[in-house]
Design a protein around this motif. Structure first.
Motif, short mmCIF file in Angstrom:
data_model
loop_
_atom_site.label_atom_id
_atom_site.label_comp_id
_atom_site.label_asym_id
_atom_site.label_seq_id
_atom_site.Cartn_x
_atom_site.Cartn_y
_atom_site.Cartn_z
N SER A 59 -12.58 6.02 7.07
CA SER A 59 -13.56 6.51 6.23
C SER A 59 -14.39 7.14 6.33
O SER A 59 -15.98 8.14 6.34
N PHE A 60 -15.63 6.49 7.92
CA PHE A 60 -16.71 6.51 7.55
C PHE A 60 -17.13 6.71 9.22
O PHE A 60 -18.32 7.01 9.57
N ASP A 61 -15.97 6.35 10.35
CA ASP A 61 -16.46 6.54 11.18
C ASP A 61 -16.48 7.48 11.76
O ASP A 61 -15.99 9.38 11.26
N PRO A 67 -12.54 1.48 5.97
CA PRO A 67 -14.26 1.84 6.45
C PRO A 67 -13.36 2.71 7.80
O PRO A 67 -14.77 3.66 7.57
N PRO A 71 -16.74 -0.42 10.01
CA PRO A 71 -18.62 0.44 10.01
C PRO A 71 -18.89 0.37 8.79
O PRO A 71 -18.36 -0.38 8.07
N PHE A 125 -21.28 -0.05 5.53
CA PHE A 125 -21.29 1.03 4.84
C PHE A 125 -21.55 0.97 2.76
O PHE A 125 -22.61 -0.33 3.08
N ARG A 181 -18.24 3.50 -0.84
CA ARG A 181 -16.80 2.98 -0.57
C ARG A 181 -15.92 2.65 -1.66
O ARG A 181 -14.47 2.78 -1.75
N ILE A 193 -23.48 4.74 15.55
CA ILE A 193 -23.65 4.30 14.26
C ILE A 193 -23.16 2.73 14.11
O ILE A 193 -23.56 2.13 14.60
#
Length: 439
Positions: free
Chosen positions: A82-84, A79, A64, A66, A71, A57
């Motif tokens: 949400s994104f990992d 983050p 992370p 974004f 977001r 990533i």
């Protein structure tokens, strides 16, 4: 050649619980959790305190990266939430939380041997994992009739199982336990069989009474006496939506778990319907193997993790993060109870309308007491012509199940709309019958 990591899992399972090992499919015996990038990444997250260049990533200052336009729609999540990537078998905290939920909702599980639930990408994914683990071509899989149609695809089309059906209700509209017992007794000489139990049942909306549930558990225990290993998959998609006092309000899994050698219980469940998050695609898979140690369950988890890694790789991070937060919310229980009250009102509206007897000339309901659905048996016309007439003339959508049954999802109707729907169905069934069943 079987991979060495698969051989390691197999050795543990065969030595500790040989009867369970014998239920694995050829694919199930070859599965393992790869000791590659994911394992090294997990180790790096624990120990690489200076620099960590393992996971694929992009990061900014350790978090992370974004796009702000994405977001802004996730303002309450960090983050990382949400994104990992989520771990292959799901966030550990979510797995532990769901295990606590199982224990609270199913007091009979206290003291029984259970695995830690594995997170799946919805309940269908969990069922598919079961099919991969246990089904070889020709293996018998017992399914109720009527049934959720996707079972045939999951176990039959994908894995080549021999689908054996039994009528869920007898001619007097009672739960057909004797019919199931008869089919099970005919499996003598088969080394293993799979049985899928789905309560609250889709499409009928039925859950066994307390007496029926205990009788069913006794039947399944008895079925192992001939030497057949029985894997029972409890598909609890609609768990908790019980509307009558005499219903068995725990999972059948709680009666079957850790019961007797040769009977292996698997629980497939999740928040999809329980918590009204259909699009989140989060499910759970829990095993109970009599005599299993922690090493047994770790070996089995590695195999399940291998399937997940080889198919979807990992589950949805935002969904798991939101659920973990919601389960700890002080509002969670009250809000869930309110939704159950809403569903019970719709159930009661359906029950009241049908018990008046006005519709008995043209259709009769199968037993229903829980879940999202009820199913009626048409007495004068075939199901598919009635369904088409409802859709094309009346603008009403229902589901035909087999030749004579219609499924009604009262879950998506307001309580005041339910009698209107029955009135329309009554008229359409009469019209279709007058036309010879054809539209």
């Amino acid at each position: 050649m079987v991979h060495s990591l698969a051989e390691k899992c197999n050795r543990i399972l065969e030595e500790e619980v040989p009867s369970f090992f014998s239920t694995l499919s050829a694919l199930g015996r070859e599965l393992y959790y790869p000791a590659g990038i994911l394992t090294q990444t997990r180790e790096a997250r624990e120990k690489a305190h200076r620099l960590n260049a393992t996971i694929g990533i992009a990061t900014v200052e350790g978090e992370p990266a974004f796009l702000p336009c994405i977001r802004e729609h996730l303002p309450l999540l960090s983050p990382r939430e949400s994104f990992d990537y989520a771990p292959t078998c799901g966030f550990p905290a979510l797995r532990e939380t769901w295990r606590s939920h199982l224990m609270e909702a199913n007091p009979l599980l206290e003291g029984k041997s259970l695995s830690l639930p594995v997170v799946t990408s919805g309940l269908t994914h969990a069922l598919s994992i079961c099919a991969d683990l246990f089904c070889d071509p020709g293996d018998p899989v017992l399914l109720p009739d009527p049934m959720w149609g996707n079972y045939r695809m999951i176990f039959g089309t994908r894995r080549g199982a021999e689908i054996i059906t039994y009528r869920l209700f007898d001619k007097r509209f009672r739960m057909n336990l004797e019919g199931l017992a008869s089919i099970l007794s005919g499996l003598g000489g088969r080394s293993k069989a799979l049985l899928v139990l789905n309560f609250p049942h889709n499409p009928s909306g039925y859950t066994p009474t307390v007496k029926e549930a205990h009788r069913l558990a006794d039947i399944l225990e008895g079925a192992t006496s001939s030497g057949t290993s029985l894997v029972v998959i409890c598909d609890d998609a609609y768990f908790g939506l019980f509307y009558e006092d005499d219903v068995f309000q725990q999972s059948l899994f709680s009666l079957l778990a850790d019961r007797v050698h040769g009977l292996f219980a698997v629980k497939v469940d999740g928040p999809t319907k329980e918590d009204y998050v259909w699009g989140f695609r989060v499910g759970f898979l829990t095993f109970s193997i009599p005599g299993a140690s922690e090493a047994t369950y770790r070996a089995l988890e590695d195999k399940v993790g291998g399937i997940i890694r080889a198919t979807v790789s990992t589950g949805c991070t935002p969904s798991q993060s939101i659920l973990l937060r919601a389960f700890s919310s002080p509002h969670y229980r009250l809000e869930k109870e309110e939704r159950v009250r809403m569903m019970r009102e719709r159930y009661q509206a359906a029950r009241k309308a049908l018990e008046a007897g006005h519709y008995d000339k043209r259709f009769l309901p199968y037993p229903f007491n829980s879940g999202y659905f009820l199913t009626v048996k048409l007495l004068e016309a075939a199901a598919e012509p009635v369904r088409r007439l409802l859709l094309e003339k009346y603008g009403v959508g229902l589901v035909s199940v087999g030749e004579e049954d219609i499924r009604i999802a009262y879950s998506c109707l307001e309580a005041g709309e339910i009698k209107e729907l029955f009135d329309i169905l009554y008229d359409a069934a009469g019209e279709a019958a007058s036309a010879g069943g054809n539209v």
